[in-house]
Scaffold this motif. Sequence first.
Motif, PDB file in Angstrom:
ATOM      1  N   ILE A 227       0.872  -1.184   0.000  1.00  0.00           N
ATOM      2  CA  ILE A 227       0.000   0.000   0.000  1.00  0.00           C
ATOM      3  C   ILE A 227       0.901   1.223   0.000  1.00  0.00           C
ATOM      4  N   ASP A 228       0.948   1.933  -1.103  1.00  0.00           N
ATOM      5  CA  ASP A 228       1.883   3.047  -1.251  1.00  0.00           C
ATOM      6  C   ASP A 228       1.241   4.417  -1.058  1.00  0.00           C
ATOM      7  N   ASP A 229      -0.080   4.481  -1.141  1.00  0.00           N
ATOM      8  CA  ASP A 229      -0.750   5.780  -1.112  1.00  0.00           C
ATOM      9  C   ASP A 229      -1.400   6.077   0.242  1.00  0.00           C
ATOM     10  N   MET A 230      -0.801   5.580   1.316  1.00  0.00           N
ATOM     11  CA  MET A 230      -1.323   5.831   2.656  1.00  0.00           C
ATOM     12  C   MET A 230      -0.165   5.836   3.638  1.00  0.00           C
ATOM     13  N   GLU A 231      -0.215   6.729   4.623  1.00  0.00           N
ATOM     14  CA  GLU A 231       0.825   6.766   5.642  1.00  0.00           C
ATOM     15  C   GLU A 231       0.683   5.567   6.574  1.00  0.00           C
ATOM     16  N   ALA A 232       1.821   5.058   7.039  1.00  0.00           N
ATOM     17  CA  ALA A 232       1.804   3.881   7.919  1.00  0.00           C
ATOM     18  C   ALA A 232       1.022   4.154   9.197  1.00  0.00           C
ATOM     19  N   GLU A 233       1.145   5.364   9.755  1.00  0.00           N
ATOM     20  CA  GLU A 233       0.430   5.697  10.990  1.00  0.00           C
ATOM     21  C   GLU A 233      -1.080   5.655  10.776  1.00  0.00           C
ATOM     22  N   VAL A 234      -1.521   6.124   9.629  1.00  0.00           N
ATOM     23  CA  VAL A 234      -2.955   6.111   9.325  1.00  0.00           C
ATOM     24  C   VAL A 234      -3.442   4.671   9.179  1.00  0.00           C
ATOM     25  N   PHE A 235      -2.672   3.836   8.498  1.00  0.00           N
ATOM     26  CA  PHE A 235      -3.078   2.445   8.307  1.00  0.00           C
ATOM     27  C   PHE A 235      -3.117   1.702   9.645  1.00  0.00           C
ATOM     28  N   ARG A 236      -2.147   1.975  10.514  1.00  0.00           N
ATOM     29  CA  ARG A 236      -2.156   1.325  11.839  1.00  0.00           C
ATOM     30  C   ARG A 236      -3.384   1.750  12.645  1.00  0.00           C
ATOM     31  N   THR A 237      -3.750   3.023  12.553  1.00  0.00           N
ATOM     32  CA  THR A 237      -4.943   3.504  13.256  1.00  0.00           C
ATOM     33  C   THR A 237      -6.202   2.855  12.677  1.00  0.00           C
ATOM     34  N   LEU A 238      -6.221   2.696  11.365  1.00  0.00           N
ATOM     35  CA  LEU A 238      -7.336   2.008  10.706  1.00  0.00           C
ATOM     36  C   LEU A 238      -7.452   0.567  11.211  1.00  0.00           C
ATOM     37  N   LEU A 239      -6.324  -0.131  11.271  1.00  0.00           N
ATOM     38  CA  LEU A 239      -6.341  -1.517  11.764  1.00  0.00           C
ATOM     39  C   LEU A 239      -6.816  -1.578  13.207  1.00  0.00           C
ATOM     40  N   TYR A 240      -6.362  -0.630  14.025  1.00  0.00           N
ATOM     41  CA  TYR A 240      -6.769  -0.638  15.433  1.00  0.00           C
ATOM     42  C   TYR A 240      -8.280  -0.484  15.552  1.00  0.00           C
ATOM     43  N   PHE A 241      -8.874   0.357  14.715  1.00  0.00           N
ATOM     44  CA  PHE A 241     -10.329   0.496  14.730  1.00  0.00           C
ATOM     45  C   PHE A 241     -10.994  -0.803  14.280  1.00  0.00           C
ATOM     46  N   ILE A 242     -10.447  -1.439  13.256  1.00  0.00           N
ATOM     47  CA  ILE A 242     -11.017  -2.699  12.769  1.00  0.00           C
ATOM     48  C   ILE A 242     -11.040  -3.745  13.885  1.00  0.00           C
ATOM     49  N   THR A 244     -10.743  -3.154  17.322  1.00  0.00           N
ATOM     50  CA  THR A 244     -11.310  -2.753  18.612  1.00  0.00           C
ATOM     51  C   THR A 244     -12.550  -1.868  18.521  1.00  0.00           C
ATOM     52  N   ASP A 245     -12.883  -1.380  17.316  1.00  0.00           N
ATOM     53  CA  ASP A 245     -14.012  -0.472  17.122  1.00  0.00           C
ATOM     54  C   ASP A 245     -13.806   0.856  17.842  1.00  0.00           C
ATOM     55  N   THR A 246     -12.551   1.209  18.094  1.00  0.00           N
ATOM     56  CA  THR A 246     -12.231   2.492  18.721  1.00  0.00           C
ATOM     57  C   THR A 246     -11.091   3.153  17.959  1.00  0.00           C
ATOM     58  N   ALA A 247     -11.011   4.477  18.078  1.00  0.00           N
ATOM     59  CA  ALA A 247      -9.928   5.245  17.467  1.00  0.00           C
ATOM     60  C   ALA A 247      -9.497   6.317  18.459  1.00  0.00           C
ATOM     61  N   PRO A 248      -8.627   5.973  19.413  1.00  0.00           N
ATOM     62  CA  PRO A 248      -8.231   6.930  20.457  1.00  0.00           C
ATOM     63  C   PRO A 248      -7.658   8.225  19.902  1.00  0.00           C
ATOM     64  N   GLU A 249      -7.008   8.168  18.734  1.00  0.00           N
ATOM     65  CA  GLU A 249      -6.425   9.377  18.154  1.00  0.00           C
ATOM     66  C   GLU A 249      -7.484  10.434  17.878  1.00  0.00           C
ATOM     67  N   LEU A 250      -8.713  10.008  17.599  1.00  0.00           N
ATOM     68  CA  LEU A 250      -9.781  10.955  17.286  1.00  0.00           C
ATOM     69  C   LEU A 250     -10.422  11.555  18.531  1.00  0.00           C
ATOM     70  N   GLU A 251     -10.069  11.027  19.699  1.00  0.00           N
ATOM     71  CA  GLU A 251     -10.597  11.578  20.941  1.00  0.00           C
ATOM     72  C   GLU A 251      -9.757  12.736  21.450  1.00  0.00           C
ATOM     73  N   GLN A 252      -8.607  12.971  20.787  1.00  0.00           N
ATOM     74  CA  GLN A 252      -7.746  14.080  21.172  1.00  0.00           C
ATOM     75  C   GLN A 252      -8.275  15.382  20.566  1.00  0.00           C
ATOM     76  N   GLU A 253      -7.697  16.481  21.013  1.00  0.00           N
ATOM     77  CA  GLU A 253      -8.064  17.793  20.480  1.00  0.00           C
ATOM     78  C   GLU A 253      -6.882  18.355  19.689  1.00  0.00           C
ATOM     79  N   LEU A 264      -8.126   9.396   7.917  1.00  0.00           N
ATOM     80  CA  LEU A 264      -8.905   8.193   8.249  1.00  0.00           C
ATOM     81  C   LEU A 264     -10.227   8.161   7.492  1.00  0.00           C
ATOM     82  N   LEU A 265     -10.802   9.329   7.234  1.00  0.00           N
ATOM     83  CA  LEU A 265     -12.041   9.376   6.463  1.00  0.00           C
ATOM     84  C   LEU A 265     -11.813   8.781   5.072  1.00  0.00           C
ATOM     85  N   GLU A 266     -10.697   9.157   4.454  1.00  0.00           N
ATOM     86  CA  GLU A 266     -10.359   8.598   3.145  1.00  0.00           C
ATOM     87  C   GLU A 266     -10.178   7.089   3.234  1.00  0.00           C
ATOM     88  N   ALA A 267      -9.460   6.637   4.267  1.00  0.00           N
ATOM     89  CA  ALA A 267      -9.201   5.208   4.429  1.00  0.00           C
ATOM     90  C   ALA A 267     -10.481   4.440   4.728  1.00  0.00           C
TER      91      ALA A 267
END
Length: 356
Positions: A227-242, A244-253, A264-267
């Motif tokens: 997967i070349d068109d996505m940052e590794a951090e974004v993909f890891r966050t996507l996997l974590y949601f898959i 656990t059904d949670t995305a702690p990064e989105l709870e930050q301000e 993440l919306l794109e992903a």
Amino acid sequence: MPPDSVNLTEAARSVQLFKINGFTATKEKPGYTASRVCAAAGHDWRIEFHPKAKGSYHYDSSEWIMFRVRLISKRASGVAASFSCRLMDPSSTGGYHLDEMITSSMFCENKSLDVLLIKRSDLEGSKRRHVKDDCILVQCAINVLLGEPKDAAAAGAASNAVASVPSSDLHQQFGELLRSQKGADITFLVAGEPVAAHRSVLAARSPVFMAELFGDMKEKASPCVEIDDMEAEVFRTLLYFIYTDTAPELEQEGEQATLMAQHLLEAADRYGLERLKRICVEKVYTGISVDTVATTLALAEQHGCSELKSRCMKFILATRENLQAVAATEGYKHLEASCPSVLTELLKLIMVKGNK
């Protein structure tokens, strides 16, 4: 002679009455349009109203009238509570129209619980009788189980007879599975970084992964997917949601959380994760400003987020000053280049607004 009754438990109850005026217009306002803070059992709770929530199942495209309760007391944990909602007669607080909808859970700080009360189409159609003067009335109740039983001896006997049921930790177990990589059977090379995962988990959560990993696509037989068109951090966050059904990064301000929500919306759109997509839409919109609205509008157009698109346009057209400031941003130039049709829509809205 009837047997003596023993009260093994005590509960605190808070009842709130929501009167939603202008019910028809709530369909045009996405997100939670009303909320109220209340107290029960020494804890603070927030009850929120959603005018058109999605159903619980991926195949249910219906819009529901939904109420959500959230425990907002700081550092609270281990709170057993139920949440119920009941549609009432708008002309009188004494008559019920529908059966009570109730659910329960163990709560900690910021944990929430949803009640899907009734399909919006039912209220707008055959059950229109539940709407009076474009108003609905809903009774919401929070019942909190108190820690100490009224009869200590009886409670001791009961606790010896029946073990308490622990709260669900399924998301934690799947999160540990992802972290440990035990049994992982596929590796993704994301921007050159290897990320291990489990085919079955991905396929169960995403129709796109199901097609890629178990369908006729080439990834089915490959132990490694690039997967070349996505940052590794974004993909890891996507996997974590898959997992656990949670995305702690989105709870930050702050800006970084908003930027992650955009990626993440794109992903989420790419992999068919509708719930994550809606979470990202809400997060992106909370961070909207003159500097970001044009980029957000382009994002909404490219990924079919009609609600977000509408909100961005309303923000831009709210005042002449907004429009002029947005037109001077780099994001507006990007919007011109990537989504010229949106500018045509904006121009038409400006003309309609000017003729009023």
